[in-house]
Motif scaffolding. Structure first.
Motif, PDB file in Angstrom:
ATOM      1  N   ILE A   1       1.020  -1.315  -0.131  1.00 37.62           N
ATOM      2  CA  ILE A   1       0.089  -0.092   0.145  1.00 37.62           C
ATOM      3  C   ILE A   1       1.043   1.204   0.077  1.00 37.62           C
ATOM      4  O   ILE A   1       2.006   1.093   0.312  1.00 37.62           O
ATOM      5  CB  ILE A   1      -0.976   0.007   1.152  1.00 37.62           C
ATOM      6  N   SER A   2       0.197   2.464  -0.173  1.00 38.90           N
ATOM      7  CA  SER A   2       0.681   3.659  -0.162  1.00 38.90           C
ATOM      8  C   SER A   2       2.084   3.974  -0.610  1.00 38.90           C
ATOM      9  O   SER A   2       2.958   4.507  -0.172  1.00 38.90           O
ATOM     10  CB  SER A   2       1.056   4.100   1.522  1.00 38.90           C
TER      11      SER A   2
ATOM     12  N   VAL B   1       4.751   0.935   1.641  1.00 45.25           N
ATOM     13  CA  VAL B   1       4.632  -0.141   2.674  1.00 45.25           C
ATOM     14  C   VAL B   1       4.348  -1.482   2.105  1.00 45.25           C
ATOM     15  O   VAL B   1       3.368  -1.846   1.399  1.00 45.25           O
ATOM     16  CB  VAL B   1       3.238   0.357   3.431  1.00 45.25           C
TER      17      VAL B   1
ATOM     18  N   ALA C   1       3.536  -4.322   8.592  1.00 42.80           N
ATOM     19  CA  ALA C   1       3.582  -3.161   7.777  1.00 42.80           C
ATOM     20  C   ALA C   1       5.172  -2.417   7.881  1.00 42.80           C
ATOM     21  O   ALA C   1       5.447  -2.136   9.130  1.00 42.80           O
ATOM     22  CB  ALA C   1       2.723  -2.048   8.132  1.00 42.80           C
TER      23      ALA C   1
ATOM     24  N   SER D   1       3.665  -1.073  13.520  1.00 45.30           N
ATOM     25  CA  SER D   1       3.495  -0.925  12.251  1.00 45.30           C
ATOM     26  C   SER D   1       4.208   0.423  11.687  1.00 45.30           C
ATOM     27  O   SER D   1       4.430   1.562  12.619  1.00 45.30           O
ATOM     28  CB  SER D   1       1.933  -0.487  11.915  1.00 45.30           C
TER      29      SER D   1
ATOM     30  N   SER E   1       4.328   2.940   8.372  1.00 50.83           N
ATOM     31  CA  SER E   1       3.354   3.155   7.267  1.00 50.83           C
ATOM     32  C   SER E   1       3.393   4.686   6.788  1.00 50.83           C
ATOM     33  O   SER E   1       4.041   5.540   7.290  1.00 50.83           O
ATOM     34  CB  SER E   1       1.879   2.629   7.530  1.00 50.83           C
ATOM     35  N   ALA E   2       2.570   4.814   5.762  1.00 55.97           N
ATOM     36  CA  ALA E   2       2.333   6.262   5.463  1.00 55.97           C
ATOM     37  C   ALA E   2       3.470   7.226   4.816  1.00 55.97           C
ATOM     38  O   ALA E   2       3.604   8.210   5.222  1.00 55.97           O
ATOM     39  CB  ALA E   2       1.430   6.789   6.268  1.00 55.97           C
ATOM     40  N   PRO E   3       4.476   6.505   4.142  1.00 49.47           N
ATOM     41  CA  PRO E   3       5.525   7.384   3.800  1.00 49.47           C
ATOM     42  C   PRO E   3       5.150   8.657   2.893  1.00 49.47           C
ATOM     43  O   PRO E   3       4.267   8.614   1.784  1.00 49.47           O
ATOM     44  CB  PRO E   3       6.402   6.508   3.026  1.00 49.47           C
TER      45      PRO E   3
ATOM     46  N   SER F   1      -0.179   5.090  16.918  1.00 46.30           N
ATOM     47  CA  SER F   1       0.205   5.565  15.311  1.00 46.30           C
ATOM     48  C   SER F   1       0.569   7.112  15.452  1.00 46.30           C
ATOM     49  O   SER F   1      -0.416   7.654  15.915  1.00 46.30           O
ATOM     50  CB  SER F   1      -0.709   5.465  14.296  1.00 46.30           C
TER      51      SER F   1
ATOM     52  N   THR G   1      -1.929  10.082  11.368  1.00 47.57           N
ATOM     53  CA  THR G   1      -1.274   9.455  10.255  1.00 47.57           C
ATOM     54  C   THR G   1      -1.513  10.156   8.907  1.00 47.57           C
ATOM     55  O   THR G   1      -1.953  11.333   8.963  1.00 47.57           O
ATOM     56  CB  THR G   1      -1.893   7.875  10.177  1.00 47.57           C
ATOM     57  N   GLU G   2      -1.236   9.517   7.697  1.00 45.46           N
ATOM     58  CA  GLU G   2      -1.332  10.001   6.544  1.00 45.46           C
ATOM     59  C   GLU G   2      -0.697  11.242   6.407  1.00 45.46           C
ATOM     60  O   GLU G   2      -1.155  12.367   5.889  1.00 45.46           O
ATOM     61  CB  GLU G   2      -2.951   9.991   5.944  1.00 45.46           C
TER      62      GLU G   2
ATOM     63  N   SER H   1      -7.122  11.058   4.116  1.00 47.70           N
ATOM     64  CA  SER H   1      -6.268  10.967   2.791  1.00 47.70           C
ATOM     65  C   SER H   1      -5.910  12.241   2.249  1.00 47.70           C
ATOM     66  O   SER H   1      -6.524  12.365   1.028  1.00 47.70           O
ATOM     67  CB  SER H   1      -6.935   9.956   1.879  1.00 47.70           C
TER      68      SER H   1
ATOM     69  N   ARG I   1      -7.275   3.273   3.435  1.00 47.97           N
ATOM     70  CA  ARG I   1      -6.184   1.839   3.931  1.00 47.97           C
ATOM     71  C   ARG I   1      -5.443   2.376   5.253  1.00 47.97           C
ATOM     72  O   ARG I   1      -5.288   1.662   5.810  1.00 47.97           O
ATOM     73  CB  ARG I   1      -5.443   1.387   2.592  1.00 47.97           C
ATOM     74  N   GLU I   2      -4.783   3.399   5.077  1.00 50.74           N
ATOM     75  CA  GLU I   2      -3.793   4.052   5.980  1.00 50.74           C
ATOM     76  C   GLU I   2      -4.683   4.341   7.323  1.00 50.74           C
ATOM     77  O   GLU I   2      -4.122   3.743   8.571  1.00 50.74           O
ATOM     78  CB  GLU I   2      -3.217   5.431   5.596  1.00 50.74           C
TER      79      GLU I   2
ATOM     80  N   LEU J   1      -5.481   0.966   8.806  1.00 49.36           N
ATOM     81  CA  LEU J   1      -4.219   0.355   9.428  1.00 49.36           C
ATOM     82  C   LEU J   1      -3.913   0.932  10.813  1.00 49.36           C
ATOM     83  O   LEU J   1      -3.660   0.105  11.700  1.00 49.36           O
ATOM     84  CB  LEU J   1      -2.965   0.753   8.423  1.00 49.36           C
TER      85      LEU J   1
ATOM     86  N   GLN K   1      -4.160  -1.193  14.320  1.00 51.98           N
ATOM     87  CA  GLN K   1      -3.043  -0.925  15.282  1.00 51.98           C
ATOM     88  C   GLN K   1      -3.623  -0.883  16.573  1.00 51.98           C
ATOM     89  O   GLN K   1      -3.131  -1.149  17.704  1.00 51.98           O
ATOM     90  CB  GLN K   1      -2.050  -0.154  14.667  1.00 51.98           C
TER      91      GLN K   1
ATOM     92  N   SER L   1      -0.636  -4.331  12.834  1.00 49.42           N
ATOM     93  CA  SER L   1      -1.985  -4.383  11.953  1.00 49.42           C
ATOM     94  C   SER L   1      -1.777  -4.757  10.641  1.00 49.42           C
ATOM     95  O   SER L   1      -0.719  -4.416   9.996  1.00 49.42           O
ATOM     96  CB  SER L   1      -2.305  -2.721  12.056  1.00 49.42           C
TER      97      SER L   1
END
Lengths: 424, 177
Positions: free
Chosen positions: A194-195, A208, A215, A236, A238-240, A259, A282-283, A327, B118-119, B122, B126, B150
């Protein structure tokens, strides 16, 4: 009023070139969009190549929303002296004609010329020798040239997009032309991916991958396939999101229990915690000046878009209407925020004008499973994921929501699009 | 070995005849082996006395639900990460096993249903996994024995886009490392 057109001519031509996994089809909805009528004559000897150059150029221009293709069977090339009155009679405001010639070294010489029919003058042309594998790219570059000459904006047809396909239990990260064609696999995996996020120079992809049963964030050099882990902490990763200078990234890590946002160097060095909340953060996404990060947090209950200076400190809420907004994506000039908003049971792409405080965000789609928006580098189109006919599909839309194109694949679910920068 | 297979077949056959085809449990007490011929004979008579279609086929899918449901899965409400009271026994059993064996390590995998991004999913998965970890540590489990991860909405337990499917997908699973 709904006016749908599909480019069967383009698909017939392109099918010869590569087994088309997927391809964008243009759907034009609504009236009032000003569209320049343009004729793209078939390039002389394009039938002797693997690519239908004129069809690729026409489809590119139509997808951009500001052009309308005019059918023509004219057998002309760039050396012609077109009779302007004839073309005016066919309601064309502009004309493109050209040729393809095979060179002794195996390359192709692609030539074209562009005319402004209304003013009755030639606007220019080019000649480029390209490898056979770059014929599609040559066609996209011609579309870029035409687009820039006639609109004053830079075209994005020769840029690339990254997306993820799922076929059964197989996942693939793919890189394709901006029209969805010519896709190549960057990563195959039995586990979800993803992402994806393009580095600002277009040479690397961060993403990810769940290949380690959790993740983990990787960065992969697109041309060589060489990759490196940049975040594999407890929990986890994620979300680079790349900083505009390409030297650092923002990521989401749960290593401290929930997160939260962190920034780190391009190789994952010296992670620094950016947010400190008891909620999901996140994001992240950088503003073009690199000084602010927009992100999603549920600190107010449901998820909403917030922003904070990269240097840390004050967090400010950005979205207010609706109880689920996620998002965020920023236009290259930083003026527009695209995001996904839940309205009832539907998840829709919304656009907010950050340059007009208090402006009401507008819904750009009539679909109900929109995800993951990303702006084209010229800021004129947004690519996003949605669902149609029981499949994950990709869509592009103009910022007024009037011109949409759908990337349909019969063989796979297509998702997680990210539009790459200029240059490759 | 052969006897076990026959017993299993008998259990399946009797379940089929009883009309509870969708709820076959392989760990049910096996029916006596001698019942097999009786069951087969009666189903060959053509009589439809059990009210069950003669074309009915009970489908047993061993690729799914390999873990016995309820034993090592905690389910969550929509958009929630609160561990409900009904899953206390599950948590306590896991905690007991982990405190009894300090060398044992498990991964708590959080999952969500398919709705939303999706994020964000996630992160929500988590948070669910972290909530389970917190419950475990309160019962004396050492933090280094457990890792919360997650999969968001990427690895649903069941396919489907209705509440029944969603409810089974909003979960945290215990997996031995």
């Amino acid at each position: 009023m709904l006016n749908r057109r599909t480019f069967t001519a383009a698909s017939a031509g392109l099918a010869l070139a590569s087994p088309a996994l997927a391809q964008f089809r243009v759907e034009i909805a609504g009236v009032g969009a000003t569209q320049v009528p343009i004729a793209v004559a078939k390039f002389r000897d394009e039938d002797k190549t693997t690519q239908a150059l004129s069809a690729i150029i026409r489809a590119d221009l139509e997808r951009a929303g500001v052009f309308r293709g005019i059918d023509t069977n004219a057998a002309i090339d760039e050396t012609a002296q077109p009779v302007m009155a004839d073309w005016r009679a066919r309601s064309a405001d502009a004309l493109v004609a050209g040729s393809v010639t095979r060179l002794a070294d195996g390359r192709y010489d692609v030539r074209f010329k562009l005319w402004d029919i209304v003013k009755g003058q030639e606007l220019g042309g080019q000649s480029n020798a390209v490898q056979p594998a770059d014929l599609r790219l040559a066609a996209h570059r011609i579309a870029d040239y035409v687009y820039e000459k006639l609109t004053g904006d830079k075209g994005v047809f020769s840029t690339r997009i990254a997306y993820v396909t799922r076929t059964g239990t197989r996942y693939a990260l793919r890189v394709a032309d901006a029209d969805g064609e010519g896709g190549q696999v960057a990563l195959n995996s039995p586990e979800p991916i993803i992402s994806p996020a393009w580095s600002p120079n277009g040479q690397e992809l961060a993403y990810v991958s769940f290949e380690l049963q959790k993740a983990v964030v990787y960065v992969q050099d697109v041309a060589s396939g060489k990759r490196r882990v940049i975040a594999n902490f407890r929990g986890s990763n994620s979300a680079p999101a790349w900083a505009p200078d390409g030297q650092s990234l923002a990521v989401t890590l749960s290593r401290d229990g929930i997160s939260q946002l962190y920034t780190m160097g391009r190789n994952g060095e010296s992670p620094r915690r950016l947010t400190t909340s008891q909620s999901i953060d996140t994001e992240p996404v950088y503003t073009p000046d690199g000084r602010t990060i927009f992100f999603v947090s549920d600190r107010g209950g449901g998820p909403q878009v917030y922003r904070t200076p990269v240097s840390g400190g004050g967090v400010e809420r950005v979205t207010f209407s609706g109880n689920y907004n996620i998002s965020p994506a920023l236009s290259p000039d930083g003026r527009y925020l695209a995001y996904i908003s839940r309205q009832g049971n539907a998840f829709k792409l919304y656009l907010m004008d950050l340059g007009t405080p208090g402006a009401t965000p507008i819904a750009l789609t009539d679909t109900s499973d929109d995800e993951s928006p990303s702006f084209a580098p010229n800021g004129r189109l947004i690519i996003y994921a949605s669902r149609a006919q029981g499949r994950d599909v990709l869509m592009t839309t103009t910022l007024d929501g009037k011109i949409k194109a759908k990337l349909v694949s019969t063989a796979a679910d297509v998702r997680e699009p990210m539009w790459g920068p200029y240059g490759r | 070995m052969k006897a076990t297979r026959l017993a299993l077949f008998a259990a399946l056959t009797s379940a089929l005849l009883a009309g509870c085809a969708s709820n076959v449990k392989l760990d049910d007490k096996p029916a006596p082996v001698e019942n097999r011929s009786t069951g087969t004979t009666s189903s060959n008579t053509g009589a439809n006395n059990a009210g069950t279609s003669q074309s009915q086929v009970a489908s047993v899918d061993l690729t799914k639900n390999q873990q016995a449901p309820g034993a090592s899965v905690v389910y969550f409400d929509y958009d929630s990460y609160v561990v409900k009271d009904e899953f206390r026994p599950t948590i306590e059993a896991q905690a007991k096993s982990l405190t009894a064996n300090k060398a044992k390590k498990v991964t708590i995998e959080g999952h969500t249903d398919e709705r939303g991004g999706r994020e964000y999913n996630l992160a929500l998965g988590q948070k669910r996994a972290e909530a389970v970890v917190k419950s475990l540590t309160l019962l004396g489990v050492t933090e280094s024995q457990v890792e919360a991860v997650s999969f968001g909405k990427e690895r649903p337990a069941v396919q489907g886009s209705d509440e029944a499917a969603w409810a089974k997908n909003r979960r945290a699973e215990f997996n031995a490392k």
